[in-house]
Design a protein around this motif. Sequence first.
Motif, PDB file in Angstrom:
ATOM      1  N   GLU A 189      25.709  52.087  48.750  1.00 27.50           N
ATOM      2  CA  GLU A 189      26.874  52.349  49.593  1.00 27.50           C
ATOM      3  C   GLU A 189      27.442  51.049  50.156  1.00 27.50           C
ATOM      4  O   GLU A 189      28.651  50.859  50.211  1.00 27.50           O
ATOM      5  CB  GLU A 189      26.515  53.305  50.729  1.00 27.50           C
ATOM      6  N   GLN A 190      26.560  50.151  50.577  1.00 27.85           N
ATOM      7  CA  GLN A 190      27.020  48.872  51.112  1.00 27.85           C
ATOM      8  C   GLN A 190      27.718  48.056  50.029  1.00 27.85           C
ATOM      9  O   GLN A 190      28.743  47.433  50.279  1.00 27.85           O
ATOM     10  CB  GLN A 190      25.850  48.076  51.693  1.00 27.85           C
ATOM     11  N   GLN A 236      33.435  43.553  49.648  1.00 28.82           N
ATOM     12  CA  GLN A 236      34.552  42.812  49.052  1.00 28.82           C
ATOM     13  C   GLN A 236      34.200  42.350  47.645  1.00 28.82           C
ATOM     14  O   GLN A 236      35.074  42.239  46.792  1.00 28.82           O
ATOM     15  CB  GLN A 236      34.921  41.624  49.928  1.00 28.82           C
ATOM     16  N   THR A 237      32.940  42.090  47.397  1.00 25.77           N
ATOM     17  CA  THR A 237      32.505  41.690  46.059  1.00 25.77           C
ATOM     18  C   THR A 237      32.807  42.784  45.047  1.00 25.77           C
ATOM     19  O   THR A 237      33.338  42.517  43.961  1.00 25.77           O
ATOM     20  CB  THR A 237      30.999  41.371  46.050  1.00 25.77           C
ATOM     21  N   LEU A 267      36.522  42.962  44.367  1.00 24.09           N
ATOM     22  CA  LEU A 267      36.949  41.860  43.507  1.00 24.09           C
ATOM     23  C   LEU A 267      36.572  42.133  42.058  1.00 24.09           C
ATOM     24  O   LEU A 267      37.406  41.999  41.157  1.00 24.09           O
ATOM     25  CB  LEU A 267      36.330  40.544  43.980  1.00 24.09           C
ATOM     26  N   ILE A 268      35.341  42.539  41.824  1.00 28.17           N
ATOM     27  CA  ILE A 268      34.893  42.829  40.460  1.00 28.17           C
ATOM     28  C   ILE A 268      35.715  43.968  39.861  1.00 28.17           C
ATOM     29  O   ILE A 268      36.163  43.889  38.715  1.00 28.17           O
ATOM     30  CB  ILE A 268      33.391  43.167  40.443  1.00 28.17           C
ATOM     31  N   SER A 269      35.954  44.998  40.631  1.00 28.45           N
ATOM     32  CA  SER A 269      36.744  46.137  40.152  1.00 28.45           C
ATOM     33  C   SER A 269      38.164  45.724  39.818  1.00 28.45           C
ATOM     34  O   SER A 269      38.717  46.125  38.797  1.00 28.45           O
ATOM     35  CB  SER A 269      36.773  47.246  41.193  1.00 28.45           C
TER      36      SER A 269
END
Length: 130
Positions: A35-36, A41-42, A45-47
Motif C-alpha cells: 500500500e505504501q 511518488q516512485t 513515476l514508474i507508472s
Amino acid sequence: MIAITSLGIYRYYREQCETLAEKIEYYQMETIVKEQFLSSQTYELISSLMVHEYWVDDIYQSINREPLIITSSSRHDEVLDITFVGTSQSFLSWYNMVQQKLKYCHIQIMSVDTKGNSIFFTCKVTPLVT
C-alpha cells in the motif's frame, strides 16, 4: 499417560497457533508495504513512464475492440492524428471507454464528416503525461 499426551497435544496446537500468528503478521506487513509503495511518488513515476511509452499501442488496441475502421493515422511529436469510419454508436462507445480506462490519454475531436452512409471521425490523441 493422559497428562503426557495432553501436554504433547497442547504443545502441538500452541506451535500451530504461533506459526499462524507469524504468517498473519507477515501478511499484514507485506500488505502495508504494498500500500505504501502504490501510493508513493516512485510508483507514480514508474507508472507514468510505462504509460508514456505504450500509450499509442493502447489507443490502437482500444479501437480494435469496437467496430471502427482506421482510414488514416499519423504520429508526429506527441500527437496521434487518426481518422476512422464507423457508426456514431461505436465511436461514442470507444470514446467513453478511452475516457474511463485510458485516463492518461486526451482525445480531441477535430471533425465529423458524413459521406453517404459512412461517418468519418477525425481525432487528435495526446498523452496527458509528457
